[in-house]
Design a protein around this motif. Structure first.
Motif, PDB file in Angstrom:
ATOM      1  N   TYR A  30       0.829  -1.210   0.000  1.00  0.00           N
ATOM      2  CA  TYR A  30       0.000   0.000   0.000  1.00  0.00           C
ATOM      3  C   TYR A  30       0.862   1.259   0.000  1.00  0.00           C
ATOM      4  CZ  TYR A  30      -4.382  -2.508   0.167  1.00  0.00           C
ATOM      5  OH  TYR A  30      -5.454  -3.298  -0.172  1.00  0.00           O
ATOM      6  N   ALA A  31       2.028   1.221   0.629  1.00  0.00           N
ATOM      7  CA  ALA A  31       2.925   2.380   0.640  1.00  0.00           C
ATOM      8  C   ALA A  31       3.668   2.521  -0.689  1.00  0.00           C
ATOM      9  CB  ALA A  31       3.928   2.267   1.788  1.00  0.00           C
ATOM     10  N   GLU A  32       4.331   1.454  -1.116  1.00  0.00           N
ATOM     11  CA  GLU A  32       5.183   1.527  -2.303  1.00  0.00           C
ATOM     12  C   GLU A  32       4.394   1.598  -3.605  1.00  0.00           C
ATOM     13  OE1 GLU A  32       7.752  -1.873  -1.972  1.00  0.00           O
ATOM     14  OE2 GLU A  32       8.575  -1.169  -0.059  1.00  0.00           O
ATOM     15  N   LYS A  33       3.316   0.862  -3.699  1.00  0.00           N
ATOM     16  CA  LYS A  33       2.565   0.807  -4.954  1.00  0.00           C
ATOM     17  C   LYS A  33       1.474   1.871  -5.038  1.00  0.00           C
ATOM     18  CE  LYS A  33       4.678  -3.090  -5.955  1.00  0.00           C
ATOM     19  NZ  LYS A  33       5.996  -3.015  -6.492  1.00  0.00           N
ATOM     20  N   LEU A  34       0.751   2.090  -3.926  1.00  0.00           N
ATOM     21  CA  LEU A  34      -0.393   3.001  -3.957  1.00  0.00           C
ATOM     22  C   LEU A  34      -0.112   4.353  -3.306  1.00  0.00           C
ATOM     23  CD1 LEU A  34      -3.231   0.456  -3.074  1.00  0.00           C
ATOM     24  CD2 LEU A  34      -2.145   0.925  -5.281  1.00  0.00           C
ATOM     25  N   GLY A  35       1.017   4.492  -2.617  1.00  0.00           N
ATOM     26  CA  GLY A  35       1.359   5.753  -1.976  1.00  0.00           C
ATOM     27  C   GLY A  35       0.537   6.045  -0.730  1.00  0.00           C
ATOM     28  N   LEU A  36       0.023   5.013  -0.078  1.00  0.00           N
ATOM     29  CA  LEU A  36      -0.815   5.191   1.111  1.00  0.00           C
ATOM     30  C   LEU A  36      -0.078   4.784   2.372  1.00  0.00           C
ATOM     31  CD1 LEU A  36      -4.139   3.682  -0.309  1.00  0.00           C
ATOM     32  CD2 LEU A  36      -3.488   6.102  -0.149  1.00  0.00           C
ATOM     33  N   ARG A  37      -0.299   5.544   3.430  1.00  0.00           N
ATOM     34  CA  ARG A  37       0.286   5.242   4.739  1.00  0.00           C
ATOM     35  C   ARG A  37      -0.843   5.130   5.753  1.00  0.00           C
ATOM     36  NH1 ARG A  37       4.117   5.249   1.811  1.00  0.00           N
ATOM     37  NH2 ARG A  37       6.089   6.321   1.849  1.00  0.00           N
ATOM     38  N   PRO A  38      -0.734   4.207   6.709  1.00  0.00           N
ATOM     39  CA  PRO A  38      -1.791   4.099   7.720  1.00  0.00           C
ATOM     40  C   PRO A  38      -1.865   5.367   8.569  1.00  0.00           C
ATOM     41  CG  PRO A  38      -0.064   2.439   8.090  1.00  0.00           C
ATOM     42  CD  PRO A  38       0.326   3.238   6.905  1.00  0.00           C
ATOM     43  N   ASP A  76     -11.422  11.413 -10.028  1.00  0.00           N
ATOM     44  CA  ASP A  76     -11.946  12.397 -10.970  1.00  0.00           C
ATOM     45  C   ASP A  76     -10.893  12.709 -12.027  1.00  0.00           C
ATOM     46  OD1 ASP A  76     -14.500  12.721  -9.872  1.00  0.00           O
ATOM     47  OD2 ASP A  76     -13.732  14.098  -8.360  1.00  0.00           O
ATOM     48  N   GLY A  77      -9.670  12.225 -11.797  1.00  0.00           N
ATOM     49  CA  GLY A  77      -8.589  12.431 -12.748  1.00  0.00           C
ATOM     50  C   GLY A  77      -8.678  11.450 -13.898  1.00  0.00           C
ATOM     51  N   ASP A  78      -7.691  11.468 -14.754  1.00  0.00           N
ATOM     52  CA  ASP A  78      -7.645  10.594 -15.917  1.00  0.00           C
ATOM     53  C   ASP A  78      -7.247   9.183 -15.490  1.00  0.00           C
ATOM     54  OD1 ASP A  78      -7.439   9.569 -18.526  1.00  0.00           O
ATOM     55  OD2 ASP A  78      -5.351  10.189 -18.649  1.00  0.00           O
ATOM     56  N   LEU A  79      -8.157   8.242 -15.636  1.00  0.00           N
ATOM     57  CA  LEU A  79      -7.895   6.867 -15.222  1.00  0.00           C
ATOM     58  C   LEU A  79      -6.693   6.285 -15.957  1.00  0.00           C
ATOM     59  CD1 LEU A  79      -8.730   4.437 -13.493  1.00  0.00           C
ATOM     60  CD2 LEU A  79     -10.209   3.738 -15.381  1.00  0.00           C
ATOM     61  N   GLY A  80      -6.541   6.606 -17.225  1.00  0.00           N
ATOM     62  CA  GLY A  80      -5.392   6.112 -17.984  1.00  0.00           C
ATOM     63  C   GLY A  80      -4.076   6.533 -17.367  1.00  0.00           C
ATOM     64  N   ALA A  81      -3.992   7.771 -16.924  1.00  0.00           N
ATOM     65  CA  ALA A  81      -2.769   8.266 -16.283  1.00  0.00           C
ATOM     66  C   ALA A  81      -2.535   7.580 -14.935  1.00  0.00           C
ATOM     67  CB  ALA A  81      -2.840   9.782 -16.105  1.00  0.00           C
ATOM     68  N   LEU A  86       0.497   3.606 -11.743  1.00  0.00           N
ATOM     69  CA  LEU A  86       0.502   2.412 -10.898  1.00  0.00           C
ATOM     70  C   LEU A  86       1.273   1.270 -11.559  1.00  0.00           C
ATOM     71  CD1 LEU A  86      -3.125   2.528  -9.465  1.00  0.00           C
ATOM     72  CD2 LEU A  86      -0.985   2.999  -8.234  1.00  0.00           C
ATOM     73  N   ARG A  87       1.144   1.128 -12.855  1.00  0.00           N
ATOM     74  CA  ARG A  87       1.937   0.114 -13.568  1.00  0.00           C
ATOM     75  C   ARG A  87       3.425   0.403 -13.423  1.00  0.00           C
ATOM     76  NH1 ARG A  87      -1.834  -0.642 -18.649  1.00  0.00           N
ATOM     77  NH2 ARG A  87      -2.725  -2.648 -18.074  1.00  0.00           N
ATOM     78  N   ARG A  88       3.793   1.668 -13.532  1.00  0.00           N
ATOM     79  CA  ARG A  88       5.198   2.052 -13.371  1.00  0.00           C
ATOM     80  C   ARG A  88       5.714   1.623 -11.995  1.00  0.00           C
ATOM     81  NH1 ARG A  88       8.467   5.351 -11.249  1.00  0.00           N
ATOM     82  NH2 ARG A  88       6.976   6.597 -10.100  1.00  0.00           N
ATOM     83  N   ARG A  89       4.822   1.635 -11.006  1.00  0.00           N
ATOM     84  CA  ARG A  89       5.186   1.236  -9.648  1.00  0.00           C
ATOM     85  C   ARG A  89       5.111  -0.274  -9.434  1.00  0.00           C
ATOM     86  NH1 ARG A  89       2.603   5.656  -5.554  1.00  0.00           N
ATOM     87  NH2 ARG A  89       3.257   7.526  -6.677  1.00  0.00           N
ATOM     88  N   ARG A 128      -5.003  -6.659  -8.036  1.00  0.00           N
ATOM     89  CA  ARG A 128      -4.973  -7.350  -6.743  1.00  0.00           C
ATOM     90  C   ARG A 128      -3.871  -6.757  -5.878  1.00  0.00           C
ATOM     91  NH1 ARG A 128      -8.240 -11.604  -7.396  1.00  0.00           N
ATOM     92  NH2 ARG A 128      -8.571 -12.194  -9.551  1.00  0.00           N
ATOM     93  N   ASP A 129      -4.182  -6.634  -4.588  1.00  0.00           N
ATOM     94  CA  ASP A 129      -3.143  -6.197  -3.667  1.00  0.00           C
ATOM     95  C   ASP A 129      -2.253  -7.385  -3.312  1.00  0.00           C
ATOM     96  OD1 ASP A 129      -4.447  -7.657  -1.648  1.00  0.00           O
ATOM     97  OD2 ASP A 129      -5.053  -5.894  -0.502  1.00  0.00           O
ATOM     98  N   SER A 130      -1.309  -7.178  -2.440  1.00  0.00           N
ATOM     99  CA  SER A 130      -0.364  -8.233  -2.065  1.00  0.00           C
ATOM    100  C   SER A 130      -1.034  -9.412  -1.379  1.00  0.00           C
ATOM    101  CB  SER A 130       0.718  -7.662  -1.147  1.00  0.00           C
ATOM    102  OG  SER A 130       0.119  -7.159   0.056  1.00  0.00           O
ATOM    103  N   GLU A 131      -2.257  -9.224  -0.900  1.00  0.00           N
ATOM    104  CA  GLU A 131      -2.969 -10.267  -0.157  1.00  0.00           C
ATOM    105  C   GLU A 131      -4.030 -10.965  -0.990  1.00  0.00           C
ATOM    106  OE1 GLU A 131      -1.470 -10.726   2.939  1.00  0.00           O
ATOM    107  OE2 GLU A 131      -0.263  -9.294   1.794  1.00  0.00           O
ATOM    108  N   GLY A 132      -4.123 -10.613  -2.271  1.00  0.00           N
ATOM    109  CA  GLY A 132      -5.097 -11.238  -3.159  1.00  0.00           C
ATOM    110  C   GLY A 132      -6.448 -10.558  -3.203  1.00  0.00           C
ATOM    111  N   ASN A 133      -6.616  -9.446  -2.480  1.00  0.00           N
ATOM    112  CA  ASN A 133      -7.867  -8.693  -2.530  1.00  0.00           C
ATOM    113  C   ASN A 133      -7.992  -8.017  -3.890  1.00  0.00           C
ATOM    114  OD1 ASN A 133      -8.692  -9.069   0.303  1.00  0.00           O
ATOM    115  ND2 ASN A 133      -6.886  -7.831   0.757  1.00  0.00           N
TER     116      ASN A 133
END
Length: 142
Positions: A30-38, A76-81, A86-89, A128-133
């Motif tokens: 979630y941190a490295e791929k999605l940029g999210l922190r708890p 609301d942004g461009d889904l393609g971007a 995210l693919r780059r990550r 899918r996330d790292s846990e298969g969700n």
């Protein structure tokens, strides 16, 4: 059920809970791929906040079946971007080929939309996330 009972949960907040067999691995994803922190953590769980809503990753001995979208992000942004970044990550997007739903380069153009969103359609992508969700990202088409 009385009339008052019909509104029993109408004021409740919806809170998504996603299972994680390995919370450390999930935290890294979630941190490295999605940029999210708890925003909070307790033994056995991590609380995240996005756009004013919360979701929790909780330690679970069970595994997610990953056969349906368990949580979705809406941009609301461009889904393609968003998909490209995210693919780059290192995020891998699902390719779907089902009646009425087909992705092209990971993105589906979906006719119609949920009635309350005031859009004529939606673009969607799943990974899918790292846990298969199985997680989705949607962009309303106005």
């Amino acid at each position: 059920m009385t009339e008052d009972d019909s509104a029993l949960l109408s004021g409740a907040r919806v809170a998504t809970r996603l299972p994680a067999a390995d919370l450390d691995r999930a935290r890294r994803f979630y941190a490295e791929k999605l940029g999210l922190r708890p925003v909070d953590e307790r033994p056995g769980g991590l609380l995240y906040r996005c756009g004013g809503t919360d979701f929790v990753l909780f330690r679970s001995t069970g595994a997610s079946p990953g056969t349906f979208t368990q949580m979705g992000f809406e941009t609301d942004g461009d889904l393609g971007a968003v998909v490209a970044e995210l693919r780059r990550r290192g995020v891998v997007f699902e390719e779907v080929d089902a009646p009425g739903l087909r992705t092209r380069d990971g993105i589906a153009e979906i006719e119609g939309n949920y009635p309350s969103k005031g859009a004529r359609g939606e673009r969607g992508a799943w990974f899918r996330d790292s846990e298969g969700n199985l997680l989705g990202i949607g962009q309303p088409v106005r």
